[in-house]
Design a protein around this motif. Structure first.
Motif, PDB file in Angstrom:
ATOM      1  N   SER A   1       0.826  -1.210   0.000  1.00  0.00           N
ATOM      2  CA  SER A   1       0.000   0.000   0.000  1.00  0.00           C
ATOM      3  C   SER A   1       0.857   1.257   0.000  1.00  0.00           C
ATOM      4  N   VAL A   2       1.917   1.264   0.790  1.00  0.00           N
ATOM      5  CA  VAL A   2       2.810   2.424   0.837  1.00  0.00           C
ATOM      6  C   VAL A   2       3.508   2.612  -0.508  1.00  0.00           C
ATOM      7  N   CYS A   3       3.980   1.522  -1.118  1.00  0.00           N
ATOM      8  CA  CYS A   3       4.631   1.622  -2.434  1.00  0.00           C
ATOM      9  C   CYS A   3       3.674   2.151  -3.493  1.00  0.00           C
ATOM     10  N   ILE A   4       2.440   1.709  -3.441  1.00  0.00           N
ATOM     11  CA  ILE A   4       1.451   2.183  -4.412  1.00  0.00           C
ATOM     12  C   ILE A   4       1.187   3.674  -4.228  1.00  0.00           C
ATOM     13  N   LEU A   5       1.100   4.110  -2.981  1.00  0.00           N
ATOM     14  CA  LEU A   5       0.871   5.538  -2.728  1.00  0.00           C
ATOM     15  C   LEU A   5       2.080   6.380  -3.145  1.00  0.00           C
ATOM     16  N   LEU A   6       3.291   5.848  -2.961  1.00  0.00           N
ATOM     17  CA  LEU A   6       4.486   6.615  -3.312  1.00  0.00           C
ATOM     18  C   LEU A   6       4.681   6.721  -4.821  1.00  0.00           C
ATOM     19  N   PHE A   7       4.393   5.649  -5.540  1.00  0.00           N
ATOM     20  CA  PHE A   7       4.654   5.647  -6.971  1.00  0.00           C
ATOM     21  C   PHE A   7       3.450   6.045  -7.817  1.00  0.00           C
ATOM     22  N   GLN A   8       2.285   6.176  -7.203  1.00  0.00           N
ATOM     23  CA  GLN A   8       1.074   6.674  -7.873  1.00  0.00           C
ATOM     24  C   GLN A   8       0.802   5.944  -9.193  1.00  0.00           C
ATOM     25  N   PHE A   9       0.574   4.646  -9.110  1.00  0.00           N
ATOM     26  CA  PHE A   9       0.170   3.886 -10.292  1.00  0.00           C
ATOM     27  C   PHE A   9      -1.172   4.413 -10.789  1.00  0.00           C
ATOM     28  N   GLU A  10      -1.484   4.127 -12.056  1.00  0.00           N
ATOM     29  CA  GLU A  10      -2.716   4.650 -12.648  1.00  0.00           C
ATOM     30  C   GLU A  10      -3.965   4.161 -11.927  1.00  0.00           C
ATOM     31  N   GLU A  11      -3.984   2.916 -11.578  1.00  0.00           N
ATOM     32  CA  GLU A  11      -5.175   2.348 -10.938  1.00  0.00           C
ATOM     33  C   GLU A  11      -4.963   2.177  -9.435  1.00  0.00           C
ATOM     34  N   TRP A  12      -4.319   3.115  -8.785  1.00  0.00           N
ATOM     35  CA  TRP A  12      -4.000   2.982  -7.376  1.00  0.00           C
ATOM     36  C   TRP A  12      -5.222   2.927  -6.473  1.00  0.00           C
ATOM     37  N   PRO A  13      -6.329   3.625  -6.755  1.00  0.00           N
ATOM     38  CA  PRO A  13      -7.462   3.477  -5.830  1.00  0.00           C
ATOM     39  C   PRO A  13      -8.026   2.046  -5.804  1.00  0.00           C
ATOM     40  N   LEU A  14      -8.112   1.427  -6.976  1.00  0.00           N
ATOM     41  CA  LEU A  14      -8.619   0.052  -7.025  1.00  0.00           C
ATOM     42  C   LEU A  14      -7.649  -0.929  -6.374  1.00  0.00           C
ATOM     43  N   THR A  15      -6.374  -0.692  -6.558  1.00  0.00           N
ATOM     44  CA  THR A  15      -5.379  -1.574  -5.960  1.00  0.00           C
ATOM     45  C   THR A  15      -5.387  -1.450  -4.444  1.00  0.00           C
ATOM     46  N   LEU A  16      -5.480  -0.232  -3.927  1.00  0.00           N
ATOM     47  CA  LEU A  16      -5.556  -0.056  -2.474  1.00  0.00           C
ATOM     48  C   LEU A  16      -6.826  -0.669  -1.907  1.00  0.00           C
ATOM     49  N   LEU A  17      -7.921  -0.549  -2.612  1.00  0.00           N
ATOM     50  CA  LEU A  17      -9.170  -1.164  -2.171  1.00  0.00           C
ATOM     51  C   LEU A  17      -9.034  -2.681  -2.113  1.00  0.00           C
ATOM     52  N   PHE A  18      -8.409  -3.255  -3.138  1.00  0.00           N
ATOM     53  CA  PHE A  18      -8.190  -4.701  -3.169  1.00  0.00           C
ATOM     54  C   PHE A  18      -7.292  -5.137  -2.014  1.00  0.00           C
ATOM     55  N   LEU A  19      -6.188  -4.412  -1.774  1.00  0.00           N
ATOM     56  CA  LEU A  19      -5.294  -4.757  -0.669  1.00  0.00           C
ATOM     57  C   LEU A  19      -5.973  -4.578   0.683  1.00  0.00           C
ATOM     58  N   GLY A  20      -6.883  -3.611   0.790  1.00  0.00           N
ATOM     59  CA  GLY A  20      -7.647  -3.447   2.023  1.00  0.00           C
ATOM     60  C   GLY A  20      -8.564  -4.619   2.288  1.00  0.00           C
ATOM     61  N   PHE A  21      -9.159  -5.148   1.230  1.00  0.00           N
ATOM     62  CA  PHE A  21     -10.015  -6.327   1.389  1.00  0.00           C
ATOM     63  C   PHE A  21      -9.213  -7.551   1.802  1.00  0.00           C
ATOM     64  N   ILE A  22      -7.950  -7.608   1.400  1.00  0.00           N
ATOM     65  CA  ILE A  22      -7.103  -8.725   1.801  1.00  0.00           C
ATOM     66  C   ILE A  22      -6.507  -8.480   3.189  1.00  0.00           C
ATOM     67  N   GLY A  23      -5.979  -7.299   3.421  1.00  0.00           N
ATOM     68  CA  GLY A  23      -5.228  -7.015   4.643  1.00  0.00           C
ATOM     69  C   GLY A  23      -6.074  -6.878   5.891  1.00  0.00           C
ATOM     70  N   LEU A  24      -7.243  -6.275   5.780  1.00  0.00           N
ATOM     71  CA  LEU A  24      -8.077  -6.051   6.963  1.00  0.00           C
ATOM     72  C   LEU A  24      -8.545  -7.360   7.614  1.00  0.00           C
ATOM     73  N   PRO A  25      -9.022  -8.335   6.849  1.00  0.00           N
ATOM     74  CA  PRO A  25      -9.387  -9.608   7.497  1.00  0.00           C
ATOM     75  C   PRO A  25      -8.194 -10.301   8.156  1.00  0.00           C
ATOM     76  N   TYR A  26      -7.018 -10.240   7.531  1.00  0.00           N
ATOM     77  CA  TYR A  26      -5.846 -10.853   8.147  1.00  0.00           C
ATOM     78  C   TYR A  26      -5.493 -10.157   9.453  1.00  0.00           C
ATOM     79  N   LEU A  27      -5.633  -8.850   9.510  1.00  0.00           N
ATOM     80  CA  LEU A  27      -5.363  -8.116  10.741  1.00  0.00           C
ATOM     81  C   LEU A  27      -6.354  -8.496  11.835  1.00  0.00           C
ATOM     82  N   ILE A  28      -7.606  -8.633  11.487  1.00  0.00           N
ATOM     83  CA  ILE A  28      -8.628  -9.028  12.467  1.00  0.00           C
ATOM     84  C   ILE A  28      -8.354 -10.434  12.994  1.00  0.00           C
TER      85      ILE A  28
END
Length: 123
Positions: A29-56
């Motif tokens: 997520s940090v790398c995506i925010l730093l490098f500003q890929f074209e589809e970064w909002p969708l990628t961050l959303l996807f990583l949030g769906f993966i990362g949040l359940p693992y954190l819980i």
């Protein structure tokens, strides 16, 4: 054999897996925010769906615990609530495939422990 000071927990390997997946998600997520890929909002959303359940799951697995005593045990569930049980109040049943142990108080199931919990047979 004394059962004093025995603590049953989820094995450390399971916690390490959840910690590493959560760290990988944060780093991506940090790398995506730093490098500003074209589809970064969708990628961050996807990583949030993966990362949040693992954190819980990491948090809840860290809370689960059973402190074994001579006359019973103190069980702390995934939400952090503690309950004390004595052996004379509980009945024991094993899963037909041997994957879980069930503990009943009367007709109500109060505790279930998986086979992979280290030293689980001391209950």
């Amino acid at each position: 054999m004394s059962k004093e000071n025995n603590i049953l927990r989820i094995p450390m390997l399971y916690r390490i897996v959840f910690i590493s997946v959560t760290c990988f998600t944060v780093i991506c997520s940090v790398c995506i925010l730093l490098f500003q890929f074209e589809e970064w909002p969708l990628t961050l959303l996807f990583l949030g769906f993966i990362g949040l359940p693992y954190l819980i799951v990491l948090i809840t697995c860290s809370l689960w615990r059973a402190d074994v005593k001579d006359d019973g045990f103190i069980y702390r569930n995934f939400y952090g609530r503690k309950t004390e049980y004595t052996y004379e109040d509980l009945t024991y049943e094993m899963h037909p495939k041997g994957l879980k142990w069930y503990f009943y108080k009367g007709d109500k199931k109060v505790f279930c422990m998986a086979y992979y919990v280290e030293n689980g047979d001391c209950l």
